[in-house]
Design a protein around this motif. Structure first.
Motif, PDB file in Angstrom:
ATOM      1  N   LEU A  95      23.468  42.154  19.506  1.00 52.35           N
ATOM      2  CA  LEU A  95      22.865  42.651  18.264  1.00 52.35           C
ATOM      3  C   LEU A  95      21.484  42.036  18.047  1.00 52.35           C
ATOM      4  CD1 LEU A  95      25.980  42.679  15.916  1.00 52.35           C
ATOM      5  CD2 LEU A  95      24.751  44.672  16.826  1.00 52.35           C
ATOM      6  N   ALA A  96      21.332  40.751  18.339  1.00 46.28           N
ATOM      7  CA  ALA A  96      20.034  40.103  18.177  1.00 46.28           C
ATOM      8  C   ALA A  96      18.993  40.700  19.128  1.00 46.28           C
ATOM      9  CB  ALA A  96      20.168  38.598  18.405  1.00 46.28           C
ATOM     10  N   LEU A  97      19.395  40.977  20.367  1.00 48.58           N
ATOM     11  CA  LEU A  97      18.459  41.589  21.318  1.00 48.58           C
ATOM     12  C   LEU A  97      18.070  42.995  20.868  1.00 48.58           C
ATOM     13  CD1 LEU A  97      20.106  40.360  24.636  1.00 48.58           C
ATOM     14  CD2 LEU A  97      17.865  39.666  23.715  1.00 48.58           C
ATOM     15  N   GLN A  98      19.026  43.740  20.350  1.00 49.05           N
ATOM     16  CA  GLN A  98      18.711  45.078  19.859  1.00 49.05           C
ATOM     17  C   GLN A  98      17.822  45.002  18.622  1.00 49.05           C
ATOM     18  OE1 GLN A  98      22.660  46.897  19.803  1.00 49.05           O
ATOM     19  NE2 GLN A  98      22.155  47.935  21.705  1.00 49.05           N
ATOM     20  N   ASP A  99      18.051  44.016  17.772  1.00 50.21           N
ATOM     21  CA  ASP A  99      17.214  43.847  16.593  1.00 50.21           C
ATOM     22  C   ASP A  99      15.773  43.527  16.990  1.00 50.21           C
ATOM     23  OD1 ASP A  99      16.755  43.666  13.755  1.00 50.21           O
ATOM     24  OD2 ASP A  99      16.766  41.481  13.969  1.00 50.21           O
ATOM     25  N   ALA A 100      15.598  42.872  18.135  1.00 49.21           N
ATOM     26  CA  ALA A 100      14.261  42.547  18.635  1.00 49.21           C
ATOM     27  C   ALA A 100      13.616  43.732  19.348  1.00 49.21           C
ATOM     28  CB  ALA A 100      14.334  41.343  19.571  1.00 49.21           C
ATOM     29  N   GLY A 101      14.331  44.866  19.409  1.00 41.88           N
ATOM     30  CA  GLY A 101      13.753  46.078  19.984  1.00 41.88           C
ATOM     31  C   GLY A 101      14.135  46.362  21.425  1.00 41.88           C
ATOM     32  N   PHE A 102      15.101  45.638  21.965  1.00 47.46           N
ATOM     33  CA  PHE A 102      15.511  45.840  23.347  1.00 47.46           C
ATOM     34  C   PHE A 102      16.823  46.604  23.424  1.00 47.46           C
ATOM     35  CE2 PHE A 102      12.620  42.297  23.374  1.00 47.46           C
ATOM     36  CZ  PHE A 102      11.778  42.638  24.418  1.00 47.46           C
ATOM     37  N   GLY A 103      17.024  47.271  24.540  1.00 53.55           N
ATOM     38  CA  GLY A 103      18.289  47.938  24.802  1.00 53.55           C
ATOM     39  C   GLY A 103      19.221  46.984  25.507  1.00 53.55           C
ATOM     40  N   VAL A 104      20.514  47.220  25.326  1.00 50.95           N
ATOM     41  CA  VAL A 104      21.524  46.333  25.892  1.00 50.95           C
ATOM     42  C   VAL A 104      22.708  47.153  26.368  1.00 50.95           C
ATOM     43  CG1 VAL A 104      23.045  44.372  25.408  1.00 50.95           C
ATOM     44  CG2 VAL A 104      20.843  44.515  24.275  1.00 50.95           C
ATOM     45  N   MET A 105      23.301  46.725  27.489  1.00 56.89           N
ATOM     46  CA  MET A 105      24.516  47.350  28.015  1.00 56.89           C
ATOM     47  C   MET A 105      25.435  46.250  28.512  1.00 56.89           C
ATOM     48  SD  MET A 105      25.879  50.286  28.500  1.00 56.89           S
ATOM     49  CE  MET A 105      26.768  51.402  29.531  1.00 56.89           C
ATOM     50  N   TRP A 106      26.635  46.161  27.950  1.00 59.70           N
ATOM     51  CA  TRP A 106      27.646  45.167  28.356  1.00 59.70           C
ATOM     52  C   TRP A 106      28.472  45.805  29.448  1.00 59.70           C
ATOM     53  CZ3 TRP A 106      30.403  41.769  24.230  1.00 59.70           C
ATOM     54  CH2 TRP A 106      31.385  40.973  24.818  1.00 59.70           C
ATOM     55  N   ARG A 107      28.464  45.195  30.609  1.00 57.80           N
ATOM     56  CA  ARG A 107      29.229  45.720  31.744  1.00 57.80           C
ATOM     57  C   ARG A 107      30.125  44.615  32.301  1.00 57.80           C
ATOM     58  NH1 ARG A 107      26.957  50.560  33.765  1.00 57.80           N
ATOM     59  NH2 ARG A 107      24.870  50.977  32.979  1.00 57.80           N
ATOM     60  N   THR A 108      31.216  45.042  32.925  1.00 54.55           N
ATOM     61  CA  THR A 108      32.060  44.092  33.645  1.00 54.55           C
ATOM     62  C   THR A 108      32.223  44.628  35.069  1.00 54.55           C
ATOM     63  OG1 THR A 108      34.026  45.116  32.696  1.00 54.55           O
ATOM     64  CG2 THR A 108      33.255  43.060  31.681  1.00 54.55           C
ATOM     65  N   GLY A 109      33.312  45.321  35.353  1.00 56.30           N
ATOM     66  CA  GLY A 109      33.557  45.809  36.707  1.00 56.30           C
ATOM     67  C   GLY A 109      34.185  44.720  37.561  1.00 56.30           C
ATOM     68  N   SER A 110      34.492  45.082  38.783  1.00 61.57           N
ATOM     69  CA  SER A 110      35.218  44.163  39.669  1.00 61.57           C
ATOM     70  C   SER A 110      34.509  42.824  39.895  1.00 61.57           C
ATOM     71  CB  SER A 110      35.542  44.842  40.998  1.00 61.57           C
ATOM     72  OG  SER A 110      34.360  45.201  41.677  1.00 61.57           O
ATOM     73  N   PRO A 111      33.168  42.754  39.937  1.00 59.49           N
ATOM     74  CA  PRO A 111      32.554  41.437  40.141  1.00 59.49           C
ATOM     75  C   PRO A 111      32.907  40.420  39.052  1.00 59.49           C
ATOM     76  CG  PRO A 111      30.957  43.156  40.615  1.00 59.49           C
ATOM     77  CD  PRO A 111      32.161  43.830  39.994  1.00 59.49           C
ATOM     78  N   ALA A 112      33.136  40.871  37.837  1.00 59.64           N
ATOM     79  CA  ALA A 112      33.456  39.949  36.746  1.00 59.64           C
ATOM     80  C   ALA A 112      34.785  39.235  36.980  1.00 59.64           C
ATOM     81  CB  ALA A 112      33.499  40.690  35.417  1.00 59.64           C
ATOM     82  N   TYR A 113      35.666  39.855  37.754  1.00 64.08           N
ATOM     83  CA  TYR A 113      37.004  39.310  37.959  1.00 64.08           C
ATOM     84  C   TYR A 113      37.234  38.794  39.374  1.00 64.08           C
ATOM     85  CZ  TYR A 113      37.169  42.133  33.788  1.00 64.08           C
ATOM     86  OH  TYR A 113      36.875  42.675  32.569  1.00 64.08           O
ATOM     87  N   ASN A 114      36.181  38.777  40.171  1.00 55.72           N
ATOM     88  CA  ASN A 114      36.278  38.358  41.564  1.00 55.72           C
ATOM     89  C   ASN A 114      36.107  36.836  41.651  1.00 55.72           C
ATOM     90  OD1 ASN A 114      35.687  37.694  44.258  1.00 55.72           O
ATOM     91  ND2 ASN A 114      34.808  39.708  44.654  1.00 55.72           N
ATOM     92  N   PRO A 115      37.149  36.103  42.097  1.00 53.95           N
ATOM     93  CA  PRO A 115      37.046  34.640  42.166  1.00 53.95           C
ATOM     94  C   PRO A 115      35.894  34.154  43.054  1.00 53.95           C
ATOM     95  CG  PRO A 115      39.318  35.336  42.484  1.00 53.95           C
ATOM     96  CD  PRO A 115      38.476  36.580  42.488  1.00 53.95           C
ATOM     97  N   ALA A 116      35.563  34.902  44.103  1.00 56.92           N
ATOM     98  CA  ALA A 116      34.450  34.494  44.970  1.00 56.92           C
ATOM     99  C   ALA A 116      33.121  34.587  44.213  1.00 56.92           C
ATOM    100  CB  ALA A 116      34.418  35.348  46.235  1.00 56.92           C
ATOM    101  N   VAL A 117      32.977  35.586  43.358  1.00 56.65           N
ATOM    102  CA  VAL A 117      31.763  35.726  42.542  1.00 56.65           C
ATOM    103  C   VAL A 117      31.691  34.580  41.538  1.00 56.65           C
ATOM    104  CG1 VAL A 117      30.592  37.142  40.794  1.00 56.65           C
ATOM    105  CG2 VAL A 117      31.552  38.232  42.838  1.00 56.65           C
ATOM    106  N   THR A 118      32.785  34.329  40.839  1.00 58.24           N
ATOM    107  CA  THR A 118      32.747  33.283  39.810  1.00 58.24           C
ATOM    108  C   THR A 118      32.477  31.901  40.420  1.00 58.24           C
ATOM    109  OG1 THR A 118      35.176  33.092  39.775  1.00 58.24           O
ATOM    110  CG2 THR A 118      34.167  34.597  38.184  1.00 58.24           C
ATOM    111  N   ARG A 119      33.042  31.641  41.599  1.00 58.05           N
ATOM    112  CA  ARG A 119      32.760  30.361  42.273  1.00 58.05           C
ATOM    113  C   ARG A 119      31.279  30.267  42.634  1.00 58.05           C
ATOM    114  NH1 ARG A 119      37.703  31.281  44.690  1.00 58.05           N
ATOM    115  NH2 ARG A 119      36.726  32.183  46.521  1.00 58.05           N
ATOM    116  N   ALA A 120      30.732  31.343  43.191  1.00 57.73           N
ATOM    117  CA  ALA A 120      29.325  31.335  43.605  1.00 57.73           C
ATOM    118  C   ALA A 120      28.378  31.182  42.411  1.00 57.73           C
ATOM    119  CB  ALA A 120      28.996  32.612  44.374  1.00 57.73           C
ATOM    120  N   LEU A 121      28.821  31.633  41.252  1.00 56.22           N
ATOM    121  CA  LEU A 121      28.016  31.486  40.035  1.00 56.22           C
ATOM    122  C   LEU A 121      28.169  30.097  39.411  1.00 56.22           C
ATOM    123  CD1 LEU A 121      28.641  34.964  38.377  1.00 56.22           C
ATOM    124  CD2 LEU A 121      26.526  34.175  39.485  1.00 56.22           C
ATOM    125  N   GLY A 122      29.064  29.293  39.961  1.00 54.30           N
ATOM    126  CA  GLY A 122      29.244  27.934  39.479  1.00 54.30           C
ATOM    127  C   GLY A 122      30.229  27.782  38.337  1.00 54.30           C
TER     128      GLY A 122
END
Length: 184
Positions: free
Chosen positions: A120-147
């Protein structure tokens, strides 16, 4: 209705985003807003990673490199390109801590509430926003690599930037469709 209610009612997800992305001052303000989420016990069970520039390509490579090794090249190419749909991606992370009275599930809800305030704050500042998940959000190898630690989880990839073009309005549910009284 107040200006805040009107703003929330006009909120929409924006799938087509381009540069420029929010700058450091806008991001700092948006993260300050995120930190105002309901937070039982003041545990601050969230954190965020900001990805932009070359990091977007590295994130796409991570998505593809950690996906099913038998995936076809078309699927892998789509995964590599996914982060490039916006000039900036914020990775929202639920980071619950051990607490005798506040369950991890409640802390994850706090992180999600903060991410909504961030959007909401980003949109209030005039930017567009899209919340996405998908399989990378739940992939343990991705989460480990992201720290991420064992107890942390990605709750969303928040794509943000300038809106490319207006999109048609999305039909909204009337409250009567999802609200009832108890007891009846």
């Amino acid at each position: 209705m107040t200006a805040i209610s009107d703003f929330i009612l006009a909120r929409s997800s924006e799938p087509r985003l381009q540069a420029p992305a929010p700058g450091p001052d806008v991001l700092a303000q948006a993260f300050a807003c995120a930190a105002r989420a309901p937070d039982h016990g003041l545990l601050r069970p969230w954190r965020y990673l900001v990805v932009e520039g070359e990091g977007l390509e590295r994130l796409g490579d991570l998505f593809a490199d950690t996906y099913d090794p038998e995936a076809d090249e078309k699927t892998l190419a789509k995964l590599r390109k996914a982060p490039l749909r916006a000039p900036l991606v914020i990775i929202a992370i639920a980071s619950p801590v051990e607490h005798p009275k506040i369950p991890a599930s409640e802390q994850v809800l706090s992180a999600a509430a903060g991410t909504t305030l961030l959007e909401l704050a980003l949109q209030d500042a005039g930017f567009g926003v899209m919340w996405r998940t998908g399989s990378p959000a739940y992939n343990p190898a991705v989460t480990r690599a992201l720290g991420l630690s064992e107890q942390e989880s990605v709750i969303g990839f928040i794509y943000t930037g300038s809106v490319v073009c207006a999109k048609p309005a999305v039909p909204r549910l009337e409250p009567a469709a999802f609200v009832s009284r108890w007891p009846q």
